[in-house]
Scaffold this motif. Structure first.
Motif, PDB file in Angstrom:
ATOM      1  N   ASN A  74       0.853  -1.176   0.000  1.00  6.97           N
ATOM      2  CA  ASN A  74       0.000   0.000   0.000  1.00  6.97           C
ATOM      3  C   ASN A  74       0.898   1.237   0.000  1.00  6.97           C
ATOM      4  OD1 ASN A  74      -1.363   2.297   1.078  1.00  6.97           O
ATOM      5  ND2 ASN A  74      -3.041   0.944   1.654  1.00  6.97           N
ATOM      6  N   THR A  91       0.399   4.451   0.438  1.00  3.88           N
ATOM      7  CA  THR A  91       0.251   5.428   1.522  1.00  3.88           C
ATOM      8  C   THR A  91       1.011   4.960   2.756  1.00  3.88           C
ATOM      9  OG1 THR A  91      -1.994   5.687   0.696  1.00  3.88           O
ATOM     10  CG2 THR A  91      -1.447   6.830   2.735  1.00  3.88           C
ATOM     11  N   VAL A  92       0.773   3.707   3.140  1.00  2.00           N
ATOM     12  CA  VAL A  92       1.453   3.154   4.319  1.00  2.00           C
ATOM     13  C   VAL A  92       2.959   3.232   4.125  1.00  2.00           C
ATOM     14  CG1 VAL A  92       1.822   1.064   5.685  1.00  2.00           C
ATOM     15  CG2 VAL A  92      -0.455   1.581   4.810  1.00  2.00           C
ATOM     16  N   MET A 125       3.064  -5.374   5.774  1.00  2.00           N
ATOM     17  CA  MET A 125       3.040  -4.323   4.758  1.00  2.00           C
ATOM     18  C   MET A 125       3.171  -4.891   3.353  1.00  2.00           C
ATOM     19  SD  MET A 125       5.420  -1.349   6.452  1.00  2.00           S
ATOM     20  CE  MET A 125       5.670  -0.449   4.919  1.00  2.00           C
ATOM     21  N   GLN A 169      -4.041  -3.089  10.191  1.00  2.00           N
ATOM     22  CA  GLN A 169      -4.227  -2.944   8.748  1.00  2.00           C
ATOM     23  C   GLN A 169      -5.687  -3.180   8.352  1.00  2.00           C
ATOM     24  OE1 GLN A 169      -2.318  -5.703   5.980  1.00  2.00           O
ATOM     25  NE2 GLN A 169      -1.268  -3.937   5.107  1.00  2.00           N
ATOM     26  N   PRO A 222      -7.627   3.402   8.639  1.00  7.33           N
ATOM     27  CA  PRO A 222      -7.345   3.932   7.289  1.00  7.33           C
ATOM     28  C   PRO A 222      -5.844   3.840   7.029  1.00  7.33           C
ATOM     29  CG  PRO A 222      -8.007   5.692   8.812  1.00  7.33           C
ATOM     30  CD  PRO A 222      -8.186   4.401   9.538  1.00  7.33           C
ATOM     31  N   SER A 223      -5.445   3.752   5.752  1.00  5.15           N
ATOM     32  CA  SER A 223      -4.034   3.472   5.428  1.00  5.15           C
ATOM     33  C   SER A 223      -3.079   4.463   6.066  1.00  5.15           C
ATOM     34  CB  SER A 223      -3.796   3.501   3.924  1.00  5.15           C
ATOM     35  OG  SER A 223      -4.882   3.066   3.246  1.00  5.15           O
ATOM     36  N   TRP A 224      -3.448   5.755   6.069  1.00  3.59           N
ATOM     37  CA  TRP A 224      -2.482   6.725   6.594  1.00  3.59           C
ATOM     38  C   TRP A 224      -2.203   6.466   8.064  1.00  3.59           C
ATOM     39  CZ3 TRP A 224      -3.460  10.154  10.571  1.00  3.59           C
ATOM     40  CH2 TRP A 224      -4.800  10.338  10.931  1.00  3.59           C
ATOM     41  N   THR A 233      -2.558   3.511   9.603  1.00  6.93           N
ATOM     42  CA  THR A 233      -1.776   2.277   9.670  1.00  6.93           C
ATOM     43  C   THR A 233      -0.299   2.605   9.501  1.00  6.93           C
ATOM     44  OG1 THR A 233      -3.625   1.099   8.683  1.00  6.93           O
ATOM     45  CG2 THR A 233      -1.513  -0.035   8.683  1.00  6.93           C
ATOM     46  N   GLY A 234      -0.010   3.528   8.569  1.00 13.05           N
ATOM     47  CA  GLY A 234       1.380   3.953   8.358  1.00 13.05           C
ATOM     48  C   GLY A 234       1.986   4.540   9.616  1.00 13.05           C
TER      49      GLY A 234
END
Lengths: 98, 552
Positions: free
Chosen positions: B5, B7-8, B157, B339, B343-345, B347-348
């Motif tokens: 992903n 963004t992550v 990831m 995950q 939301p992806s951000w 999770t990052g």
């Protein structure tokens, strides 16, 4: 305690004469006892599982075991803070640094 | 890298670059004239106040083990994993009792490592060597475990998922660790201390958000506890026994109350024996900063308790259970949980928190182990006249070697092996408790009695851990074994054996009036507060101060 005369030239020897600062336990017997009891009690109540290793009473959705462990953290923080304050009185009253 | 992903991945890389910048810049932080001194490189000038010490020790104590292995244990076995919560509660009152004394005596005599103190207190090179070797042995797998934690995040990831080549797969891990090694080499303890601010901030934010957000998404706390209770009390068809326990049992064998208590107590006693934790402690400027921190650090224990509960959230979430089942690795439960729901951000953000959460302790551990090697092996046995400059240089290189060794461990050995070694590390390091904490209070223990006691504890602990088995593993299956019909933590049984031998042999050696060795400490050195004497003027205190031991 004659050996203090031959002390290493560390910072200890530059501080106020060490012999003036008596053993804090003997100068503050009641506060020392209180500190000892507080520390021992907090360790005991955190470790004695038969006391809290059960499901009820539930606190909200939380079984007692899990609630107790989480609730013990702030209790421990407060206990240790109180002990720190008690010990600080030793230093100031005995005329030590701070 | 089609599975990743973007963004992550972007957020994780951005945070890593930020942290790297801080790591390099840290060499200028609180700079003094002469950086080539172990007090500077290895202890950051011994000048940290309460505030920085809180971040440093918090960043040091709560590692990838906390974020990955504790919830994985909860996910796999249930309530026994919560021993880690009880252990972080009692660790602080226990440390409150003896840690200020260790700080004071180390301050007076300029000790950099716990083994330095043992050397000065008992006048025994052999005893100091045993403490140093134990410290290094116990720290190496602990560093490797940090890498395993990073690997778990990278796996979820999807980094390196397209390749089957082990080495190519681990390239990101390799890059992260080499960068870490370089700025630790340059900045010493200042690097992890500065990065700890970023680490702790991210951890607090993501844990607090997760603890409100995820239960709301997966059905609330009553669903989470209900699902966990149902799962752990139901029978596993593969073994014919329950999957785990929802409460410590009152039986004799298994995940019992006694097992829970001995694990918690043993781990708490062991925690402040670790070289990296003592390194963090000795970097403080004042004795009072240590005491205040003992009442401030439980804030992190709250975070640990919440992280442990992520294990139950993962059990209660069918999507996460399915993901973990596919890989067969319980350590991935928390990364998958995040995950699947964040939301992806975010999770990052969480993943970068876990990754830095592994890098900070890894740096401090390598510094602690390197200092042990330099002071208690290199200087003691090979170059007694080593200058502070040479000592620092040797420590810098040793920190590189230690990290590369850990990298080799993490990449080459099976992951379960690292975790077992880490558990064994706890058993080992606990065996230095009698000599270290005993020595802080009394010279009664005889140096030649402590060595056999230590040896017996190490040998028994290692053998007992080797002999534990489970349906899935024939050896190294558990950190508890059965003594006289009761399950208990191996560290505690080895510790009792160690202590018993030390006491008996001390009585014998004292009866025969075997020389006790010189003691360079004085009773008042153990209660000294900070002084205005700069560290450099104290640098020569340890040399040539050996005097006959006063009676006890």
């Amino acid at each position: 305690m004659t050996e203090s005369a031959a002390a290493p030239s560390g910072p200890g020897s530059t501080a106020a004469s060490p012999e003036v600062r008596r053993n804090p336990v003997s100068t503050h017997p009641i506060a020392s006892l209180l500190i000892g009891l507080l520390l021992l009690a907090s360790i005991f109540f955190a470790l004695y599982v038969p006391l809290y290793g059960r499901l009820t009473p539930k606190v909200g959705a939380w079984p007692f075991f899990y609630f107790y462990l989480l609730a013990f953290m702030p209790v421990m923080a407060v206990v240790l803070w109180v002990v720190t304050l008690l010990q600080r009185r030793f230093d100031t009253e005995a005329g030590g640094p701070r | 890298m089609s599975h990743v992903n973007s963004t992550v991945f972007t957020i994780v890389v951005a945070v890593f670059i930020l942290v790297t910048g801080i790591g390099f810049a840290a060499s200028r932080w609180r700079r003094t004239q002469d950086m080539m001194h172990l007090n500077e490189w290895g202890l950051a000038g011994r000048g940290f106040g309460t505030f920085i010490t809180w971040f440093l020790l918090g960043g040091d104590l709560y590692t990838a083990y906390t974020f990955i292995a504790v919830p994985a244990l909860v996910y796999g076995s249930g309530s026994i994993g919560f021993y880690a919560v009880a252990y972080t509660i009692v660790a602080y009152p226990i440390a409150f009792i003896f840690l200020p004394r260790l700080w004071s005596v180390s301050h007076v005599h300029n000790y950099v490592t716990p083994a330095d103190f043992i050397r000065g207190r008992y006048g025994s090179r052999g005893l100091a060597l045993s403490a140093a070797v134990t410290g290094i042995l116990a720290t190496m797998p602990y560093i490797a475990l940090q890498l395993v934690g990073i690997q778990a995040v990278l796996t979820v990831m999807g980094v390196g998922a397209d390749t089957t080549n082990t080495y190519l797969k681990d390239v990101p891990l390799f890059v992260a660790f080499v960068v870490l090694a370089i700025y630790t080499y340059l900045s010493g303890l200042r690097a992890p201390a500065a990065i700890a601010f970023v680490k702790d901030t991210i951890i607090y934010v993501f844990v607090i958000v997760a603890v409100f957000y995820i239960p709301a998404k997966i059905g609330g706390w009553s669903h989470i506890f209900g699902a966990a209770q149902t799962h752990f009390t139901s029978t596993n068809p593969a073994t014919g026994k329950p999957f785990g326990t929802f409460l410590p049992t009152t039986k004799k064998v298994g995940s019992t109350q006694l097992d829970f208590v001995t694990l918690a107590l043993g781990s708490a006693l062991a925690l402040f024996m670790y070289p990296h934790v003592i390194t963090g402690t000795l970097a403080a400027r004042r004795r009072g900063a240590i005491k205040r921190n003992m009442s401030l650090l439980p804030a992190y224990s709250v975070v640990l308790a919440l992280i442990a509960l992520f294990g139950y959230m993962a059990v209660a979430d069918p999507a996460t259970v399915a993901s973990v089942k596919k890989t067969g690795n319980a350590q991935l439960s928390v990364p998958y949980l995040f995950q699947n729901h964040f939301p992806s951000w975010f999770t990052g953000v969480a993943f970068s928190g876990i990754i830095i959460g592994a890098l900070v302790p890894a740096a401090i551990m390598s510094i602690g182990a390197a200092n042990l090697f330099t002071r208690n092996i290199f200087k003691e046995f090979f170059k007694p006249d080593a200058t502070p400059r040479l000592e620092t240089r040797v420590s810098q290189w040793a920190s590189l070697v230690v990290k590369l060794g850990a990298l080799y461990f993490a990449v080459e050995l099976p992951k379960t092996f690292s975790i077992n070694l880490q558990l064994l590390g706890g058993v080992w390091i606990l065996q230095t408790f009698p000599m270290l904490v005993g020595g802080l209070y009394t010279r009664w223990f005889h140096r030649f009695a402590l060595i056999p006691g230590w040896l017996a504890g190490m040998a028994y602990g290692t053998l007992a851990a080797y002999n534990t088995s489970s349906p899935t593993a024939s050896h190294w299956a558990s950190s508890s074994d059965i003594v006289f019909g009761f399950s208990l933590y191996i560290g505690i049984s080895a510790f009792i054996l160690n202590l018993a031998i030390s006491v008996v042999l001390t009585l014998v050696l004292r009866a025969f009036k075997v020389p006790e060795g010189p003691d360079e400490t004085l009773p008042r050195h153990f209660t000294v507060e900070a002084t205005d004497t700069p560290a450099k003027e104290r640098a020569s205190v340890t040399a040539g101060e050996a005097r006959p031991a006063p009676g006890v």
